[in-house]
Motif scaffolding. Sequence first.
Motif, PDB file in Angstrom:
ATOM      1  N   ALA A  21       0.855  -1.186   0.000  1.00 20.74           N
ATOM      2  CA  ALA A  21       0.000   0.000   0.000  1.00 20.74           C
ATOM      3  C   ALA A  21       0.889   1.233   0.000  1.00 20.74           C
ATOM      4  CB  ALA A  21      -0.913   0.021   1.222  1.00 20.74           C
ATOM      5  N   LEU A  23       1.418   5.013   1.332  1.00 20.01           N
ATOM      6  CA  LEU A  23       1.032   5.945   2.387  1.00 20.01           C
ATOM      7  C   LEU A  23       1.514   7.339   2.001  1.00 20.01           C
ATOM      8  CD1 LEU A  23       2.046   3.853   5.554  1.00 20.01           C
ATOM      9  CD2 LEU A  23      -0.084   3.748   4.215  1.00 20.01           C
ATOM     10  N   LEU A 123      -5.009  -1.754   6.845  1.00 18.22           N
ATOM     11  CA  LEU A 123      -4.001  -2.529   6.132  1.00 18.22           C
ATOM     12  C   LEU A 123      -4.201  -4.022   6.315  1.00 18.22           C
ATOM     13  CD1 LEU A 123      -0.786  -0.392   6.857  1.00 18.22           C
ATOM     14  CD2 LEU A 123      -2.315  -0.288   4.864  1.00 18.22           C
ATOM     15  N   VAL A 128      -2.326  -6.180   3.447  1.00 19.89           N
ATOM     16  CA  VAL A 128      -1.086  -5.470   3.144  1.00 19.89           C
ATOM     17  C   VAL A 128       0.061  -5.991   4.012  1.00 19.89           C
ATOM     18  CG1 VAL A 128       0.065  -3.220   3.325  1.00 19.89           C
ATOM     19  CG2 VAL A 128      -2.227  -3.381   2.317  1.00 19.89           C
ATOM     20  N   VAL A 131       4.639  -1.400   2.758  1.00 22.32           N
ATOM     21  CA  VAL A 131       4.170  -0.029   2.567  1.00 22.32           C
ATOM     22  C   VAL A 131       5.242   0.793   1.852  1.00 22.32           C
ATOM     23  CG1 VAL A 131       2.577  -0.020   4.535  1.00 22.32           C
ATOM     24  CG2 VAL A 131       4.949   0.728   4.866  1.00 22.32           C
ATOM     25  N   ALA A 149       6.160   1.151  11.016  1.00 25.84           N
ATOM     26  CA  ALA A 149       5.729   0.097  10.098  1.00 25.84           C
ATOM     27  C   ALA A 149       6.703  -1.080  10.158  1.00 25.84           C
ATOM     28  CB  ALA A 149       5.629   0.644   8.678  1.00 25.84           C
ATOM     29  N   TYR A 154       5.958  -4.764   8.793  1.00 21.91           N
ATOM     30  CA  TYR A 154       5.782  -4.439   7.377  1.00 21.91           C
ATOM     31  C   TYR A 154       7.142  -4.251   6.707  1.00 21.91           C
ATOM     32  CZ  TYR A 154       0.907  -3.505   8.515  1.00 21.91           C
ATOM     33  OH  TYR A 154      -0.394  -3.642   8.938  1.00 21.91           O
TER      34      TYR A 154
END
Length: 198
Positions: A21, A23, A123, A128, A131, A149, A154
């Motif tokens: 994703a 941001l 998310l 997800v 990021v 994150a 992530y």
Amino acid sequence: MASSWRKYETRKRDPNPQNVALLVIDMQNHFSSMAKPILHNALTTIDICRRASIPVFFTRHVHKSLTTDTTMLGEWWNGDLILDGTPDSELIPEIDRQVTRPEEVVEKNTYSAFHDTCLQEKLVEIGVEEVIVIGVMTNLCCETTAREAFVRGYRVFFSTDATATVNEELHDATLMNLAYGFAYLVDCDRLQRGLAFK
């Protein structure tokens, strides 16, 4: 002159469009002097991601009250905070036009886009695992969001040309830190190449 962060950029990888994703951090009127110089690259990054069917989320840094909703930021910035409902709190028009659904906008009141927000839930809901971070300010909200994150598990990609702050020294310091321990560095060209044929 070569950027000081390049010697720390020892890891390279492309995002996976199946589980990444984008941001877009705090591209608001309050930060327009920093946001405008990177606006073209931010819009290009958004377009690349939209064409690859990558979900996009936009954060707005806002405070509902300057007396009760200030956290440590009120002290640190001597009360110079962004009050919700003011022109400064709104996304700059070119970015606001990129919002396709209200649920893409995440409001926050501190540097991290994860702290006390619905971002993590959004998310997780769509699966997800990675990021990409763009926006302002490189060394505050963008860096804090990227670090959090990473700590939350992530895989993080951080833009070198669609992030900005008050000066190049602080921008480069963040890129050095993140390249060393938290994030893969990307720019518009790398994202275009990496996502074009996935």
